[in-house]
Motif scaffolding. Sequence first.
Motif, PDB file in Angstrom:
ATOM      1  N   ASP A  42       0.702  -1.262  -0.060  1.00 44.30           N
ATOM      2  CA  ASP A  42      -0.010  -0.079   0.096  1.00 44.30           C
ATOM      3  C   ASP A  42       1.011   1.381  -0.027  1.00 44.30           C
ATOM      4  OD1 ASP A  42      -2.030   1.809   0.299  1.00 44.30           O
ATOM      5  OD2 ASP A  42      -2.093   1.620   2.510  1.00 44.30           O
ATOM      6  N   VAL A  43       0.730   1.898  -1.034  1.00 42.15           N
ATOM      7  CA  VAL A  43       1.681   3.150  -1.379  1.00 42.15           C
ATOM      8  C   VAL A  43       0.649   4.336  -1.319  1.00 42.15           C
ATOM      9  CG1 VAL A  43       3.541   2.369  -2.125  1.00 42.15           C
ATOM     10  CG2 VAL A  43       1.706   2.952  -3.667  1.00 42.15           C
ATOM     11  N   SER A  44      -0.671   4.160  -0.816  1.00 43.58           N
ATOM     12  CA  SER A  44      -1.408   5.244  -1.290  1.00 43.58           C
ATOM     13  C   SER A  44      -1.231   6.732  -0.230  1.00 43.58           C
ATOM     14  CB  SER A  44      -2.910   4.923  -0.660  1.00 43.58           C
ATOM     15  OG  SER A  44      -2.820   4.506   0.523  1.00 43.58           O
ATOM     16  N   ARG A  98       9.320   0.505   6.620  1.00 44.76           N
ATOM     17  CA  ARG A  98       8.976  -1.054   6.800  1.00 44.76           C
ATOM     18  C   ARG A  98       8.416  -1.576   5.659  1.00 44.76           C
ATOM     19  NH1 ARG A  98       8.668   0.627  12.174  1.00 44.76           N
ATOM     20  NH2 ARG A  98       6.345   0.987  11.929  1.00 44.76           N
ATOM     21  N   ARG A  99       7.383  -0.813   5.027  1.00 45.13           N
ATOM     22  CA  ARG A  99       6.644  -1.487   4.182  1.00 45.13           C
ATOM     23  C   ARG A  99       7.340  -1.594   3.015  1.00 45.13           C
ATOM     24  NH1 ARG A  99       2.611   2.528   5.250  1.00 45.13           N
ATOM     25  NH2 ARG A  99       3.044   3.390   3.401  1.00 45.13           N
ATOM     26  N   LEU A 100       8.282  -0.964   2.632  1.00 42.06           N
ATOM     27  CA  LEU A 100       8.939  -0.930   1.421  1.00 42.06           C
ATOM     28  C   LEU A 100      10.304  -1.754   1.658  1.00 42.06           C
ATOM     29  CD1 LEU A 100       7.984   2.412   0.030  1.00 42.06           C
ATOM     30  CD2 LEU A 100       7.444   0.513  -0.989  1.00 42.06           C
ATOM     31  N   ASP A 112       5.534   4.028 -11.205  1.00 41.14           N
ATOM     32  CA  ASP A 112       5.009   4.433 -12.311  1.00 41.14           C
ATOM     33  C   ASP A 112       3.728   5.280 -11.818  1.00 41.14           C
ATOM     34  OD1 ASP A 112       3.337   2.485 -11.521  1.00 41.14           O
ATOM     35  OD2 ASP A 112       3.988   1.410 -13.384  1.00 41.14           O
ATOM     36  N   ALA A 113       2.874   5.827 -12.910  1.00 43.16           N
ATOM     37  CA  ALA A 113       1.759   6.572 -12.824  1.00 43.16           C
ATOM     38  C   ALA A 113       0.555   5.812 -11.956  1.00 43.16           C
ATOM     39  CB  ALA A 113       1.457   7.054 -14.096  1.00 43.16           C
ATOM     40  N   ASP A 114       0.785   4.319 -12.004  1.00 40.23           N
ATOM     41  CA  ASP A 114      -0.170   3.580 -11.356  1.00 40.23           C
ATOM     42  C   ASP A 114       0.091   3.245 -10.140  1.00 40.23           C
ATOM     43  OD1 ASP A 114      -1.848   3.341 -13.825  1.00 40.23           O
ATOM     44  OD2 ASP A 114      -0.779   1.903 -14.683  1.00 40.23           O
ATOM     45  N   GLY A 115       1.174   3.792  -9.496  1.00 40.20           N
ATOM     46  CA  GLY A 115       1.723   3.383  -8.241  1.00 40.20           C
ATOM     47  C   GLY A 115       2.444   2.005  -8.098  1.00 40.20           C
ATOM     48  N   ARG A 116       2.815   1.396  -9.165  1.00 44.97           N
ATOM     49  CA  ARG A 116       3.894   0.203  -8.993  1.00 44.97           C
ATOM     50  C   ARG A 116       4.951   0.689  -8.996  1.00 44.97           C
ATOM     51  NH1 ARG A 116       0.513  -1.877 -13.906  1.00 44.97           N
ATOM     52  NH2 ARG A 116       1.932  -0.369 -14.873  1.00 44.97           N
TER      53      ARG A 116
END
Length: 139
Positions: A42-44, A98-100, A112-116
């Motif tokens: 989750d990168v929101s 931690r998440r990353l 990227d623009a899609d958050g990947r």
Amino acid sequence: MSTASVTAIIAIAAALAVASIAGVLHNRRSGVVREAEPADVDVSDLGLSRTGPTIVHFSAAWCGPCAGVRRVVDQVCADIRDVAHVEIDMDANPAAARRLSVLSLPTTFIFDADGRQRYRAAGVPKAADLRSALEPLLA
């Protein structure tokens, strides 16, 4: 010189050689931009751009090399207008680190623009490497 002294000197020289080789191999990876494994994270809350790629740079006030990353990323973002830059203080946001799986500083991601997550670099990346990683995301 006794046999024990010669053996000790040889052991110390061998240990120094092994440590030197390990250091060289470790430093060869520093700053290298590499493709990231796809992760369902989750990168929101990171503030990523939805219109183009985003460079996310993890840093801390006490991190000396982080200033070098900041200069490189600012230079790349000035050259390529469609790229956003987010700097995250690891001390202020340890949950994101931690998440990353950020284990060392500086660590830089390209989303990227899609958050990947597409690319990742530990250490100070070269501007040319960042540009090369960003080009396919801008097409």
